[in-house]
Design an enzyme around this catalytic site. Structure first.
Site, PDB file in Angstrom:
ATOM      1  CB  SER A 258      -1.163  -0.071   1.310  1.00 28.48           C
ATOM      2  OG  SER A 258      -1.982  -0.869   1.071  1.00 28.48           O
TER       3      SER A 258
ATOM      4  N   GLY B 113       5.309  13.949  11.898  1.00 28.99           N
ATOM      5  CA  GLY B 113       6.038  12.902  10.672  1.00 28.99           C
ATOM      6  C   GLY B 113       4.863  12.532   9.695  1.00 28.99           C
ATOM      7  CE1 TYR B 114       6.395  13.156   3.697  1.00 31.73           C
ATOM      8  CE2 TYR B 114       6.437  14.853   5.577  1.00 31.73           C
ATOM      9  CZ  TYR B 114       6.842  14.321   4.169  1.00 31.73           C
ATOM     10  OH  TYR B 114       7.891  14.901   3.582  1.00 31.73           O
ATOM     11  N   GLY B 115       4.179   9.070   6.444  1.00 29.41           N
ATOM     12  CA  GLY B 115       4.774   8.064   5.758  1.00 29.41           C
ATOM     13  C   GLY B 115       3.361   7.048   5.224  1.00 29.41           C
ATOM     14  CG  HIS B 116       0.915   4.699   3.369  1.00 27.84           C
ATOM     15  ND1 HIS B 116       0.617   3.484   3.270  1.00 27.84           N
ATOM     16  CD2 HIS B 116      -0.091   5.587   2.756  1.00 27.84           C
ATOM     17  CE1 HIS B 116      -0.884   3.571   2.989  1.00 27.84           C
ATOM     18  NE2 HIS B 116      -1.279   4.620   2.795  1.00 27.84           N
ATOM     19  CG  ASP B 117       2.881   1.099   7.874  1.00 25.69           C
ATOM     20  OD1 ASP B 117       3.866   1.637   8.016  1.00 25.69           O
ATOM     21  OD2 ASP B 117       2.408   0.679   9.289  1.00 25.69           O
ATOM     22  N   GLY B 118       3.081  -0.654   3.953  1.00 27.67           N
ATOM     23  CA  GLY B 118       2.342  -1.493   2.820  1.00 27.67           C
ATOM     24  C   GLY B 118       2.342  -2.933   3.125  1.00 27.67           C
TER      25      GLY B 118
ATOM     26  CB  SER C  43       2.088  -7.344  -1.600  1.00 28.81           C
ATOM     27  OG  SER C  43       3.348  -8.127  -1.222  1.00 28.81           O
TER      28      SER C  43
END
Length: 462
Positions: free
Chosen positions: A65, A304-309, A311
């Protein structure tokens, strides 16, 4: 806090990456760190337990993601060019867009898609083939899928929403999403080890995903790619850790590529990081709130900011600390990746950016006494039915059952729920692949009671 003045000790962090990867039974991992304006890369372990081929810093992983950040950036480029209005109804761009609730459909805007406040659900698994029309077919197939909540009344993490955004990119640019991504983002940033299709990835050293029980060495997954082509906008950018950091560096630089090319306006960069909504579940992906595409973090007053992913068999973690000009990316191919992330990033962020990460989620040593009576019942969203019951001792139990198009994914999962607060519980046990799954009960703006699990809202139906 000024920029970190010290050179990063790569030998130390290589040792820690190796140690923590082994401790958490992660077959292979790649780490990239942006600090003092430079990108540093480390690799550890193997790409495939069966072949024993080593991970290198140029190895390709599935970022899951984290792809949503790429799609959000493409959308904001179209906002910059005046081709899209964030607050326009989606139907103005996609007249064919519809949901199971025609009135709600009219209230879904591009901003709500980006911030997970559209009400569109997440787990609508539908393979529309490998053709260039896969996204158009997906959006058509999703028309009858029930909403998790009414638009604007709450937050519910939505992959369906990002596929709609991907289709918007196609309609506005006249290109398939994959090509628009290459021409408008990957090429300007020089991301030569980033792509969207398996046949493109096979030019490089590619990580195999692994699956297994927590606390043990996992085995190679039955297939390398478990998602259809239409998953691209929400979940499939195939890349290296360093290439993900290069995307983050552009955002840190106010939208400029290293050669001075403007990829995104400074205004759009700032808008993406502006909080649109608080997150009711602050633990599943560590998000305190949501911007436009970004997960937003508040580390004891440090933003802070970001994202996890994910699949399914591979996982990624992106964290950016703007005041320190630091960005971290970890990509891994299975095992206890969450534990590896938590331990490694806790140390890295503390040293490089002065960040204190919150403690990992779990049941407290002394749980509060909570009356679970208001929470008993059945909750349902597309693909999942959640049942909350209470035994004779008063202990709450959760049954998490896959239904609809996901009914054959797994047998029902069951767990004991330990109170953390009056509304937050830890569903304990290994059934969910984690030590404790956050379960949050909330009442939405329209009065709907819901249960959040995996940051998806399931309305109470009985």
């Amino acid at each position: 806090m000024p920029k970190n003045e010290n050179r990063i000790d790569l030998d130390h962090w290589q040792t820690r990456l190796d140690q923590l990867r082994a401790t958490h039974h992660v077959p292979g991992a790649s780490l990239a760190v942006l600090v003092d304006g430079r990108i540093h890369e480390l690799a550890s372990g193997v790409l495939h337990q069966g072949t024993g081929v080593a991970v290198t810093t140029d190895s390709i992983f599935q970022s899951g993601s984290i792809a949503k950040v790429y799609t959000a950036t493409l959308i904001m480029q179209l906002v910059d060019s005046g081709e899209l209005d964030l607050d326009a109804p989606v139907t103005e761009v996609l007249p064919e867009f519809d949901t199971a609730d025609p009135e709600a459909t009219k209230q879904i805007t591009i901003r709500r898609l980006l911030s997970h406040t559209s009400g569109l659900t997440c787990d609508f698994n539908h393979d529309t083939g490998r053709g260039d029309d896969c996204l158009a077919k997906y959006v058509e197939a999703a028309k009858g899928v029930a909403l998790d909540c009414r638009p604007g009344t709450g937050t519910s993490y939505s992959s369906v929403g990002y596929n709609v955004l991907g289709r918007i990119v196609e309609v506005v640019t006249g290109q398939v999403w994959d090509q628009a991504l290459k021409d408008r983002l990957l090429a300007p940033l020089g991301l030569e080890h980033s792509m969207t299709l398996p046949e493109e990835a096979l030019r490089f050293r590619v990580a195999m995903g692994h699956l297994g029980e927590p606390g043990a060495d996992p085995a190679p997954a039955p297939a390398w790619d478990m998602m259809p082509r239409s998953a691209g906008p929400y979940g499939r950018v195939l890349t290296t850790a360093a290439d993900v950091v290069r995307l983050a560096r552009m955002h840190l630089a106010g939208g400029l590529a290293p050669d001075g090319t403007r990829v995104l306006s400074a205004e759009s960069v700032a808008v993406m990081q502006r909080r649109e909504v608080d997150s009711p579940d602050k633990w599943t992906v560590s998000a305190d709130g949501w911007g436009l595409g970004w997960s937003l973090y508040d580390w004891d007053g440090v933003a802070g900011y970001g994202h996890d992913g994910s699949s399914v068999s591979q996982h990624g973690y992106l964290r950016v600390v703007p005041h320190a000009d630091v960005a971290l990316v970890l990509l891994a191919n299975g095992g206890g990746t969450r534990g590896l992330y938590d331990a490694l990033f806790r140390e890295l962020l503390a040293e490089l950016a002065g960040v204190t990460m919150p403690e990992a989620f779990g049941p407290p040593a002394e749980p509060p006494t909570v009356d679970v009576t208001p929470y008993l019942g059945t909750y349902r969203r597309e693909g999942v039915e959640i049942t909350i019951t209470r035994d004779e001792e008063g202990t709450a139990h959760l049954r998490y059952e896959f239904v609809d198009g996901m009914k054959d994914l797994s047998p029902p999962l069951e767990a004991v729920m330990v109170p953390v607060t009056d509304t937050v519980f830890a569903a304990t046990g290994s059934a969910f692949g984690v030590d404790a799954l956050p379960v949050v009960f909330a009442t939405l703006a329209d009065g709907t009671q819901c249960c959040y699990a995996a940051m998806r809202a399931a309305p109470k139906i009985a």
